[in-house]
Design a protein around this motif. Structure first.
Motif, mmCIF file in Angstrom:
data_model
loop_
_atom_site.group_PDB
_atom_site.id
_atom_site.type_symbol
_atom_site.label_atom_id
_atom_site.label_comp_id
_atom_site.label_asym_id
_atom_site.label_seq_id
_atom_site.Cartn_x
_atom_site.Cartn_y
_atom_site.Cartn_z
ATOM 1 N N GLN A 173 0.827 -1.207 0.000
ATOM 2 C CA GLN A 173 0.000 0.000 0.000
ATOM 3 C C GLN A 173 0.863 1.259 0.000
ATOM 4 O O GLN A 173 0.493 2.278 -0.576
ATOM 5 C CB GLN A 173 -0.925 -0.002 1.226
ATOM 6 N N CYS A 174 2.022 1.180 0.637
ATOM 7 C CA CYS A 174 2.948 2.313 0.654
ATOM 8 C C CYS A 174 4.215 1.916 -0.079
ATOM 9 O O CYS A 174 4.932 1.018 0.361
ATOM 10 C CB CYS A 174 3.278 2.706 2.102
ATOM 11 N N ARG A 175 4.487 2.567 -1.201
ATOM 12 C CA ARG A 175 5.690 2.237 -1.960
ATOM 13 C C ARG A 175 6.940 2.567 -1.148
ATOM 14 O O ARG A 175 7.937 1.869 -1.211
ATOM 15 C CB ARG A 175 5.699 3.021 -3.270
ATOM 16 N N GLY A 176 6.862 3.669 -0.383
ATOM 17 C CA GLY A 176 8.001 4.075 0.416
ATOM 18 C C GLY A 176 8.192 5.581 0.357
ATOM 19 O O GLY A 176 7.316 6.323 -0.085
ATOM 20 N N TYR A 177 9.368 6.031 0.795
ATOM 21 C CA TYR A 177 9.670 7.458 0.811
ATOM 22 C C TYR A 177 10.836 7.760 -0.117
ATOM 23 O O TYR A 177 11.791 6.977 -0.226
ATOM 24 C CB TYR A 177 10.009 7.925 2.223
ATOM 25 N N THR B 248 6.776 10.865 -7.145
ATOM 26 C CA THR B 248 5.379 10.932 -6.706
ATOM 27 C C THR B 248 4.509 10.118 -7.648
ATOM 28 O O THR B 248 3.617 9.372 -7.217
ATOM 29 C CB THR B 248 4.900 12.398 -6.671
ATOM 30 N N PHE C 25 5.687 7.079 -4.527
ATOM 31 C CA PHE C 25 6.446 7.395 -3.315
ATOM 32 C C PHE C 25 5.919 8.667 -2.657
ATOM 33 O O PHE C 25 5.389 9.559 -3.327
ATOM 34 C CB PHE C 25 7.930 7.596 -3.657
ATOM 35 N N LYS C 26 6.102 8.731 -1.346
ATOM 36 C CA LYS C 26 5.872 9.973 -0.619
ATOM 37 C C LYS C 26 7.202 10.733 -0.611
ATOM 38 O O LYS C 26 8.205 10.209 -0.117
ATOM 39 C CB LYS C 26 5.409 9.682 0.808
ATOM 40 N N ASP D 57 7.873 4.390 9.772
ATOM 41 C CA ASP D 57 7.176 4.366 8.485
ATOM 42 C C ASP D 57 7.745 3.322 7.526
ATOM 43 O O ASP D 57 7.095 2.948 6.553
ATOM 44 C CB ASP D 57 7.240 5.744 7.815
ATOM 45 N N TRP D 58 8.973 2.857 7.793
ATOM 46 C CA TRP D 58 9.559 1.851 6.901
ATOM 47 C C TRP D 58 8.899 0.483 7.076
ATOM 48 O O TRP D 58 9.079 -0.393 6.234
ATOM 49 C CB TRP D 58 11.060 1.728 7.177
ATOM 50 N N ASP E 16 5.909 -0.675 6.721
ATOM 51 C CA ASP E 16 5.016 -1.104 5.639
ATOM 52 C C ASP E 16 5.441 -0.522 4.291
ATOM 53 O O ASP E 16 4.651 -0.476 3.355
ATOM 54 C CB ASP E 16 3.574 -0.692 5.956
ATOM 55 N N SER E 17 6.683 -0.061 4.200
ATOM 56 C CA SER E 17 7.192 0.494 2.941
ATOM 57 C C SER E 17 7.912 -0.581 2.140
ATOM 58 O O SER E 17 8.485 -1.518 2.690
ATOM 59 C CB SER E 17 8.151 1.654 3.221
#
Length: 563
Positions: A302-306, A337, A341-342, A366-367, A369-370
């Motif tokens: 769900q979260c690609r990452g930062y 983006t 990514f955030k 935050d990592w 689920d990234s």
């Protein structure tokens, strides 16, 4: 009186023993909690799947965290304060070996103990390994082919869900792998050898002769669980599926279906549509074609990452202002983006501030689920180092080391990508073939002031000597990199351009960076005197393929106009 003393003494002894036992349990639960805090969502899903032989599927559906799994295992008396090996085995299988010391184990100890204490069945481990090698395209194609036999309420989102759904319907079981062989034969033929090796190891007493890879999937009339090819549950027009042989592995490698991409293909009848799918040829003349099919990093969370962007433009001393760098920073933000990514952008940071930022992100939850970390640093530099705005140097090795597994365990086993736009010396690469470039001579500037000592080993020593890192350098060690004061740097602009062009084509990151090298190598300044050659270094273990974004890429100029 003496009798009372004996009773009192016994009471305190029992109390002490109780407290000791309670303390042991506290330590045990602290161990489990610490492991839970370092496991991401995908890790929990993997452990659920591996535990489905110990815990009922109904109970597993309620699992939200690793703590829930541990509680079930405790209730089933599969783990306790004196025996945590099953957890160690699970961590070993899913590749989280950095957590083993929390239980007093090492990778080597687990490997040795598995010979006599293995609890996860070979069948379950086979299925898990298959799921790790199936790409999302493979899963989508398999789900399309088996549409009539899968849940209709919600789409299959992962390989784990696919195989779990088949097991729930008794279509897949230890005694019958036909449907697994069918799925792999049609979507990922290179996995058929893995299944065949498992089957041979399972029944060695039958003296099965080692099967040649070119015929490992030849079999007739498979049965899917309790459904045979004669079973009236299946429509008659499916019967041809069971009467045909799969043929050779080489044939399937050159004949992979890509049905999900064909919107004109009808879902009914499911198996009749096999012949209508798009065909994709994969190295038809390569006798070792299965070797080119590599596993991929998970990039479907769900979260690609930062994506962290450190953009140094203004410096305190003699270093020149890096005009044009803002163009690079905004282009990177726009592209990453788009890739899911955030993006966090930081402007004009000193060396101390950069290290504080790295410390902050190193400890970020935050990592968990990234899927991935991307870090882009735009600054002046010299051999193996980059400048902060205070003109103090930070070794690239120091920057990357903040995210090693032992310092940032939530990113263990996940790809960590660093793109460094900075000179690595003062040498100028001489062109062998010159191509005119638009602009004026004064529009180009180097991203370095002094080179210092140049080491030919600097690039390889800048990346941690452990897996899952990629370091993309704008130039080879000892040389200048160039920046247009209006259009940005050659390297970053080429990187952004190739990502937006090649990600939708399904290219992996290393192939994209090769294209970046090609693009930059063709560039030259207006005087045709200066060239540049980027250089990637990596310890990636798998292919890294960014999922194709749902929306087409819109250039940043058009995007800002639309807003």
């Amino acid at each position: 009186m003496r009798h009372c003393e004996m009773i009192t003494r016994r009471f305190y002894l029992l109390r002490k023993l109780f407290l000791m036992a309670d303390n042991d349990n506290v330590v045990f639960h602290q161990q489990l909690l610490s492991i839970d805090e370092n496991l991401g969502k995908d890790d929990v899903e993997d452990m659920k799947f591996l535990c489905s032989d110990f815990i009922t599927l109904k109970k597993l559906e309620t699992v939200k965290s690793a703590q829930d799994i541990f509680l079930f295992l405790i209730n089933e008396d599969l783990i306790n304060k004196d025996d945590t090996f099953l957890i160690a085995e699970l961590l070993y299988i899913i590749g989280n070996n950095f957590l083993l010391p929390k239980l007093g184990y090492t990778k080597e100890i687990v490997q040795e103990e598995l010979l006599k204490r293995r609890k996860v069945s070979g069948y379950r481990q086979l299925l898990y390994e298959i799921t790790q090698d199936l790409t999302m395209d493979n899963v989508k194609n398999a789900a399309f082919l088996l549409k009539n036999y899968l849940p209709k309420k919600q789409p299959i989102m992962s390989a784990l869900e696919l195989l779990t759904s088949l097991e729930k319907k008794d279509l897949l079981m230890e005694s019958n792998l036909s449907i697994l062989e069918y799925i792999c034969g049609k979507t990922a033929p290179h996995l058929l050898k893995k299944i065949e090796m498992y089957k041979q190891a399972k029944v060695p007493h039958q003296g099965i002769k080692e099967t040649d890879p070119s015929s490992v999937c030849a079999f007739n009339k498979p049965t899917f669980g309790n459904i045979s090819f004669q079973d009236p549950v299946l429509p008659k027009n499916h019967e041809h599926l069971y009467n045909e042989q799969f043929g050779s592995l080489q044939e399937h490698i050159g004949n992979v279906c890509s049905l999900a991409a064909n919107l004109d293909v009808k879902a009914e009848p499911v198996f009749d549509s096999l012949k209508q799918g798009l065909q994709r040829t994969v190295r038809e003349n390569d006798t070792n074609a299965e070797a080119v099919v590599l596993s991929q990093y998970k990039m479907d969370g769900q979260c690609r990452g930062y994506c962290l962007i450190i953009n140094n433009v203004n410096f305190e001393g003699d270093l020149k202002k890096r005009n044009g760098s803002e163009k690079d920073a905004m282009e990177l933000k726009h592209v990453f983006t788009w890739l899911g990514f955030k993006v966090k952008k930081y402007d004009d940071k000193t060396s101390t501030e950069i290290e504080k930022l790295l410390e902050f992100w190193q400890s970020s939850k935050d990592w968990k689920d990234s899927d991935c970390l991307v870090c882009c640093i735009l600054s002046h530099g010299k051999s193996g180092k980059i400048f902060g705005t205070d003109e103090c140097l930070i070794p690239i090795r120091t920057i990357t080391s903040y995210f090693k597994a032992n310092r940032c365990p939530l990113l263990a086993q996940k790809p960590k990508l660093f793109f460094i736009q900075a000179c690595q010396g003062e040498k100028t690469q001489q062109p062998a073939f010159l191509q005119e470039d638009t602009g004026h001579a004064a529009s180009f500037e180097p991203d370095a002031q002094s080179s210092g000592f140049v080491s030919s080993q600097q690039l390889t020593s800048s990346i941690p000597d452990e897996a899952d890192f990629l370091l993309g350098m704008a130039t080879v060690d000892g040389y200048l990199s160039f920046r247009h004061v209006l259009e940005g740097t050659w390297y970053i602009q080429a990187l952004c351009s190739k990502l937006q062009l090649l990600v939708p084509r399904g290219e992996d990151l290393l192939s994209i960076l090769t294209e970046v090298n090609e693009e930059v190598s063709k560039r030259a300044d207006p005087q045709r005197e200066r060239k540049q050659m980027p250089q990637p270094a990596y310890t990636l273990r798998k292919k890294l393929i960014f999922p194709v974004p749902n929306k087409p890429f819109v250039p940043s100029e058009q995007s800002s106009d639309m807003q």
